[in-house]
Design a protein around this motif. Structure first.
Motif, PDB file in Angstrom:
ATOM      1  N   SER A  50       9.908 -33.946 -26.991  1.00 37.67           N
ATOM      2  CA  SER A  50       9.841 -32.939 -25.922  1.00 37.67           C
ATOM      3  C   SER A  50       9.442 -33.597 -24.602  1.00 37.67           C
ATOM      4  CB  SER A  50       8.866 -31.815 -26.284  1.00 37.67           C
ATOM      5  OG  SER A  50       7.549 -32.303 -26.462  1.00 37.67           O
ATOM      6  N   TYR A  72       9.141 -22.347 -30.524  1.00 32.19           N
ATOM      7  CA  TYR A  72       9.440 -23.035 -29.268  1.00 32.19           C
ATOM      8  C   TYR A  72      10.396 -24.219 -29.478  1.00 32.19           C
ATOM      9  CZ  TYR A  72       6.178 -20.071 -26.860  1.00 32.19           C
ATOM     10  OH  TYR A  72       5.560 -18.967 -26.306  1.00 32.19           O
ATOM     11  N   LYS A  90      13.606 -22.457 -29.353  1.00 28.92           N
ATOM     12  CA  LYS A  90      13.893 -22.115 -27.948  1.00 28.92           C
ATOM     13  C   LYS A  90      14.478 -23.325 -27.213  1.00 28.92           C
ATOM     14  CE  LYS A  90      12.884 -18.820 -25.853  1.00 28.92           C
ATOM     15  NZ  LYS A  90      13.686 -17.610 -25.510  1.00 28.92           N
ATOM     16  N   LEU A  91      13.975 -24.508 -27.522  1.00 29.05           N
ATOM     17  CA  LEU A  91      14.526 -25.709 -26.907  1.00 29.05           C
ATOM     18  C   LEU A  91      15.977 -25.890 -27.322  1.00 29.05           C
ATOM     19  CD1 LEU A  91      14.255 -28.336 -25.276  1.00 29.05           C
ATOM     20  CD2 LEU A  91      13.397 -29.449 -27.348  1.00 29.05           C
ATOM     21  N   LEU A 105      17.971 -23.142 -25.309  1.00 32.87           N
ATOM     22  CA  LEU A 105      18.014 -23.248 -23.846  1.00 32.87           C
ATOM     23  C   LEU A 105      18.342 -24.666 -23.361  1.00 32.87           C
ATOM     24  CD1 LEU A 105      14.836 -21.104 -23.039  1.00 32.87           C
ATOM     25  CD2 LEU A 105      17.230 -20.350 -23.034  1.00 32.87           C
ATOM     26  N   LYS A 158      12.140 -27.035 -18.782  1.00 34.90           N
ATOM     27  CA  LYS A 158      11.039 -26.074 -18.898  1.00 34.90           C
ATOM     28  C   LYS A 158      10.740 -25.773 -20.361  1.00 34.90           C
ATOM     29  CE  LYS A 158       9.505 -21.462 -17.468  1.00 34.90           C
ATOM     30  NZ  LYS A 158       9.876 -20.224 -16.736  1.00 34.90           N
ATOM     31  N   ALA A 159      11.776 -25.582 -21.166  1.00 33.48           N
ATOM     32  CA  ALA A 159      11.584 -25.304 -22.591  1.00 33.48           C
ATOM     33  C   ALA A 159      10.943 -26.500 -23.290  1.00 33.48           C
ATOM     34  CB  ALA A 159      12.918 -24.962 -23.241  1.00 33.48           C
ATOM     35  N   THR A 181       7.231 -26.686 -22.330  1.00 34.30           N
ATOM     36  CA  THR A 181       6.483 -25.659 -23.056  1.00 34.30           C
ATOM     37  C   THR A 181       6.223 -26.097 -24.489  1.00 34.30           C
ATOM     38  OG1 THR A 181       7.469 -23.908 -21.710  1.00 34.30           O
ATOM     39  CG2 THR A 181       6.482 -23.243 -23.801  1.00 34.30           C
TER      40      THR A 181
END
Length: 300
Positions: free
Chosen positions: A190, A262, A265-266, A269, A273-274, A277
């Motif tokens: 990330s 999350y 979500k990555l 998206l 930003k993802a 987070t």
């Protein structure tokens, strides 16, 4: 005037020391060692403030030494990236020789202190510094497998605490190692995602596919699932003296689902930003998991 200059000089030296040892990161890693120590103490291996203090100082020296060596080796690379160009060595505030001296002294002090606890603790500390400095750091500009290699020294602190408490490396310490080992991948990928452009300037490879794509995001999800499974092993009764209750297992599982959400979500998206987070969630996740393990142990 002289007093003000001296005060400023002492303050700047202190700030540079904090930066070259990456104090925030070092303290976070140190928390893992303390958590491992608290999980390892029992009637046969009673709690000792002396051991805890020595572990804390020695552990900080271990992480600080690794970070300082890293910044000496990567001084030219650091000067290319926005997030690192103002570090003490690339900015010129500290010479490479002084930084190397600091790293060497921290290594000697850290290993010596941990040796007073037991030889295994000192050995694992030495292995961690060697792998981080001599294997992980050079590989960062060669291959994305550097993250895999870096996961080994990165996973040592949690189990180091157990080894410091018991003097033994068994299934319990191995399980703590496994948890933090799998945690490294979604955490660092990330970071590699939202800092992709900055790393690209220096030719550093972090993402498993080399790109911010579905392949990388899918691997983040898969390693998060492995992390959840590893973190639940102590409830099954196969991990020796390292046990958690069913209630703690539910809490650990929910923490894992939170992080997995999350990670997904990555994947959906695929934005910086993802990724940022997810990185922040991962930091909270590992600390909260360790707290759940500790509280559960002392409430049972």
């Amino acid at each position: 005037m002289n007093a003000a200059k001296n005060t400023l000089s002492i303050k700047s030296i202190f700030l540079d020391f904090k930066e070259i040892t990456k104090a925030g990161l070092a303290i976070s890693v140190l928390f893992s060692s303390i958590a491992g120590y608290l999980l390892g103490v029992d009637s046969e291996h009673p709690f000792s403030w002396t051991v805890l203090i020595v572990l804390s100082i020695g552990g900080y020296c271990m992480v600080g030494a690794s970070n300082a060596f890293n910044q000496v080796i990567e001084k030219d690379i650091d000067s290319l990236m926005d997030r690192t160009k103002n570090r003490p060595v690339p900015s010129g505030r500290m010479s490479p020789k002084i930084a190397l001296l600091v790293a060497s002294l921290l290594t000697i002090i850290g290993i010596a202190l941990l040796y007073t606890i037991n030889a295994k603790s000192a050995m694992f500390a030495a292995i961690s510094i060697f792998l981080y400095t001599s294997v992980y750091t050079p590989l960062k500009t060669v291959t994305s497998l550097s993250v895999f290699v870096g996961a080994f020294p990165g996973a040592i602190p949690f189990m180091l605490g157990w080894v410091a408490a018991t003097g033994e490396f068994g299934i319990e310490a191995g399980t703590l190692f496994l948890i933090q080992f799998f945690w490294q991948f979604p955490h660092f990928w990330s970071i590699g995602w939202f800092l992709y452009e900055d790393y690209e300037k220096a030719g550093i490879f972090m993402l498993p596919t080399g790109r911010k794509d579905k392949g990388t995001a899918l691997q983040v999800i898969l390693y998060t699932v492995w992390l959840i499974i590893a973190s639940l092993l102590p409830v099954l009764g196969f991990t020796g003296q390292l046990l958690i209750s069913p209630i703690a297992a539910v809490l650990v599982f929910l923490l894992g689902i939170w992080m997995l959400f999350y990670a997904v979500k990555l994947y959906q998206l695929r934005t910086a930003k993802a990724a940022r987070t997810l990185m922040l969630v991962s930091v909270s996740y590992i600390s909260l998991l360790q707290i759940v393990y500790i509280v559960d142990k002392f409430l049972r």
